[in-house]
Write a protein that holds these residues in place. Structure first.
Motif, PDB file in Angstrom:
ATOM      1  N   GLY A  56      51.938  41.041  28.653  1.00  0.00           N
ATOM      2  CA  GLY A  56      50.828  41.975  28.655  1.00  0.00           C
ATOM      3  C   GLY A  56      49.891  41.888  29.838  1.00  0.00           C
ATOM      4  N   MET A  57      50.185  41.021  30.798  1.00  0.00           N
ATOM      5  CA  MET A  57      49.354  40.903  31.995  1.00  0.00           C
ATOM      6  C   MET A  57      50.216  41.032  33.245  1.00  0.00           C
ATOM      7  N   THR A  58      49.585  41.454  34.328  1.00  0.00           N
ATOM      8  CA  THR A  58      50.280  41.606  35.605  1.00  0.00           C
ATOM      9  C   THR A  58      49.937  40.440  36.521  1.00  0.00           C
ATOM     10  N   TYR A  59      50.964  39.860  37.124  1.00  0.00           N
ATOM     11  CA  TYR A  59      50.792  38.738  38.044  1.00  0.00           C
ATOM     12  C   TYR A  59      51.218  39.192  39.440  1.00  0.00           C
ATOM     13  N   VAL A  60      50.428  38.808  40.428  1.00  0.00           N
ATOM     14  CA  VAL A  60      50.668  39.240  41.802  1.00  0.00           C
ATOM     15  C   VAL A  60      50.553  38.048  42.743  1.00  0.00           C
ATOM     16  N   LYS A  61      51.510  37.936  43.672  1.00  0.00           N
ATOM     17  CA  LYS A  61      51.413  36.953  44.754  1.00  0.00           C
ATOM     18  C   LYS A  61      51.293  37.707  46.061  1.00  0.00           C
ATOM     19  N   GLU A  62      50.253  37.400  46.823  1.00  0.00           N
ATOM     20  CA  GLU A  62      50.032  38.029  48.116  1.00  0.00           C
ATOM     21  C   GLU A  62      49.840  36.955  49.177  1.00  0.00           C
ATOM     22  N   ASN A  63      49.934  37.372  50.431  1.00  0.00           N
ATOM     23  CA  ASN A  63      49.684  36.474  51.555  1.00  0.00           C
ATOM     24  C   ASN A  63      48.626  37.096  52.447  1.00  0.00           C
ATOM     25  N   ALA A  64      47.656  36.311  52.853  1.00  0.00           N
ATOM     26  CA  ALA A  64      46.621  36.789  53.763  1.00  0.00           C
ATOM     27  C   ALA A  64      46.405  35.724  54.836  1.00  0.00           C
ATOM     28  N   LYS A  65      46.831  36.054  56.053  1.00  0.00           N
ATOM     29  CA  LYS A  65      46.698  35.131  57.181  1.00  0.00           C
ATOM     30  C   LYS A  65      47.306  33.763  56.876  1.00  0.00           C
ATOM     31  N   GLY A  66      48.477  33.792  56.241  1.00  0.00           N
ATOM     32  CA  GLY A  66      49.190  32.560  55.940  1.00  0.00           C
ATOM     33  C   GLY A  66      48.753  31.863  54.674  1.00  0.00           C
ATOM     34  N   GLN A  67      47.740  32.394  53.982  1.00  0.00           N
ATOM     35  CA  GLN A  67      47.256  31.768  52.754  1.00  0.00           C
ATOM     36  C   GLN A  67      47.847  32.467  51.535  1.00  0.00           C
ATOM     37  N   LYS A  68      48.355  31.670  50.593  1.00  0.00           N
ATOM     38  CA  LYS A  68      48.922  32.220  49.361  1.00  0.00           C
ATOM     39  C   LYS A  68      47.804  32.576  48.382  1.00  0.00           C
ATOM     40  N   ILE A  69      47.855  33.795  47.852  1.00  0.00           N
ATOM     41  CA  ILE A  69      46.868  34.266  46.883  1.00  0.00           C
ATOM     42  C   ILE A  69      47.595  34.633  45.602  1.00  0.00           C
ATOM     43  N   LEU A  70      47.218  33.992  44.506  1.00  0.00           N
ATOM     44  CA  LEU A  70      47.832  34.259  43.207  1.00  0.00           C
ATOM     45  C   LEU A  70      46.829  34.999  42.323  1.00  0.00           C
ATOM     46  N   LYS A  71      47.294  36.094  41.714  1.00  0.00           N
ATOM     47  CA  LYS A  71      46.408  36.905  40.886  1.00  0.00           C
ATOM     48  C   LYS A  71      46.980  37.080  39.478  1.00  0.00           C
ATOM     49  N   ARG A  72      46.055  37.276  38.529  1.00  0.00           N
ATOM     50  CA  ARG A  72      46.405  37.687  37.172  1.00  0.00           C
ATOM     51  C   ARG A  72      45.489  38.849  36.805  1.00  0.00           C
ATOM     52  N   ILE A  73      46.070  39.967  36.423  1.00  0.00           N
ATOM     53  CA  ILE A  73      45.298  41.181  36.158  1.00  0.00           C
ATOM     54  C   ILE A  73      45.497  41.592  34.704  1.00  0.00           C
ATOM     55  N   GLN A  74      44.399  41.822  34.001  1.00  0.00           N
ATOM     56  CA  GLN A  74      44.484  42.225  32.602  1.00  0.00           C
ATOM     57  C   GLN A  74      43.404  43.241  32.278  1.00  0.00           C
ATOM     58  N   LYS A  75      43.713  44.079  31.304  1.00  0.00           N
ATOM     59  CA  LYS A  75      42.740  45.056  30.815  1.00  0.00           C
ATOM     60  C   LYS A  75      42.283  44.620  29.436  1.00  0.00           C
ATOM     61  N   ASN A  76      40.982  44.443  29.286  1.00  0.00           N
ATOM     62  CA  ASN A  76      40.390  44.030  28.018  1.00  0.00           C
ATOM     63  C   ASN A  76      39.466  45.149  27.548  1.00  0.00           C
ATOM     64  N   ASP A  77      39.948  45.933  26.561  1.00  0.00           N
ATOM     65  CA  ASP A  77      39.251  47.154  26.146  1.00  0.00           C
ATOM     66  C   ASP A  77      39.101  48.073  27.362  1.00  0.00           C
ATOM     67  N   SER A  78      37.901  48.288  27.795  1.00  0.00           N
ATOM     68  CA  SER A  78      37.685  49.178  28.944  1.00  0.00           C
ATOM     69  C   SER A  78      37.443  48.402  30.236  1.00  0.00           C
ATOM     70  N   LEU A  79      37.618  47.076  30.193  1.00  0.00           N
ATOM     71  CA  LEU A  79      37.313  46.248  31.354  1.00  0.00           C
ATOM     72  C   LEU A  79      38.574  45.891  32.129  1.00  0.00           C
ATOM     73  N   ASP A  80      38.448  45.843  33.442  1.00  0.00           N
ATOM     74  CA  ASP A  80      39.506  45.334  34.301  1.00  0.00           C
ATOM     75  C   ASP A  80      39.123  43.921  34.738  1.00  0.00           C
ATOM     76  N   ILE A  81      39.956  42.949  34.363  1.00  0.00           N
ATOM     77  CA  ILE A  81      39.688  41.550  34.694  1.00  0.00           C
ATOM     78  C   ILE A  81      40.733  41.077  35.697  1.00  0.00           C
ATOM     79  N   VAL A  82      40.270  40.619  36.842  1.00  0.00           N
ATOM     80  CA  VAL A  82      41.166  40.113  37.886  1.00  0.00           C
ATOM     81  C   VAL A  82      40.808  38.662  38.169  1.00  0.00           C
ATOM     82  N   ASP A  83      41.739  37.761  37.885  1.00  0.00           N
ATOM     83  CA  ASP A  83      41.572  36.339  38.186  1.00  0.00           C
ATOM     84  C   ASP A  83      42.350  36.013  39.449  1.00  0.00           C
TER      85      ASP A  83
END
Length: 253
Positions: A56-83
């Motif tokens: 039920g959640m979306t996970y994303v791995k990105e790279n920015a200037k050689g740095q690894k960025i790990l994300k977890r995205i979830q919708k809680n009712d009407s809220l968008d939560i990005v960790d």
């Protein structure tokens, strides 16, 4: 005297054969892991941007200037939560606004995000600096031969669960890790055994789902969990399924 000498020679031969079997023709644990990473995605793990849905959640791995960025995205009712978890720490955004997070929760959320991403990209993480690898020998599981490798972690850079023990079984022909197991200490401790299935390759990277088992007997040893699996002495707890996997060239400049 002749019998004693004969017995000694026999023992030496058995010991020599045993040592040769454990070395598997001279291949090392590091070489096995390197071959596995090459077979499953190689440098694409490091350079690609990856996203998938899990429970039920979306996970994303990105790279920015050689740095690894790990994300977890979830919708809680009407809220968008990005960790977001990076080498600098953890941040939580709700509807685009940075929210102050207590250290205890930041550590908990960060570890959870890291764990999901770690398992999704195996075997790539097995070359992290804190990983210690030990070759344990060959074993046959369901008509296939496997290299069995034990993985432990150094306390430095090994995370909160550095004392956990992992086992991996790499197919001797494909070098892909078809099985893994681990022992853990949190929440009373326990053991898990995972069987890979639904293998697919997305833009050059191998992804799998897992059947997640635990031993029926609490007194079982992690070192014997493969034998318990073959004897039907594990029970299925859950399935680990990644959905809507997407891989694209990352910005690694």
């Amino acid at each position: 005297m002749k019998k004693t000498r004969s017995a000694l020679i026999t023992a030496m031969v058995v010991f020599f054969i045993s040592c040769k079997e454990k070395q598997t023709h001279g291949i090392t644990a590091q070489q096995i892991v390197d071959k596995s990473i090459d077979a499953c995605g190689g440098d694409l793990y490091r350079t690609s941007s990856i996203s998938f849905d899990f429970r039920g959640m979306t996970y994303v791995k990105e790279n920015a200037k050689g740095q690894k960025i790990l994300k977890r995205i979830q919708k809680n009712d009407s809220l968008d939560i990005v960790d977001i978890k990076t080498s600098k720490g953890f941040e939580r955004y709700i509807d685009g606004e940075l929210i102050a997070t207590p250290d205890s929760l930041a550590n908990l959320y960060g570890n959870s995000i890291n764990s999901v991403h770690y398992f999704a990209y195996l075997p790539y993480g097995l070359n992290d600096p804190a990983v210690n690898k030990e070759y344990l020998g060959d074993i046959k599981i369901h008509e296939n031969n496997y290299h069995k490798i034990k993985v432990t972690f150094s306390q430095e850079n090994g995370g909160d669960d550095f004392d956990d023990v992992y086992l991996y079984w790499f197919n001797t022909k494909t070098f892909k890790p078809d099985y893994l197991a681990y022992g853990f200490h949190v929440n009373g401790g326990g053991m898990r055994f995972r069987e890979a299935y639904n293998e697919r390759v997305v833009n050059g990277i191998r992804f799998v789902d897992y059947r997640n088992y635990k031993p029926k007997a609490s007194s079982s040893s992690i070192n014997e969990i493969d034998h318990l699996f073959m004897k039907g002495e594990l029970e299925l707890l859950s399935k680990i399924e990644l959905k809507d996997v997407a891989v694209s060239p990352g910005n690694y400049n």
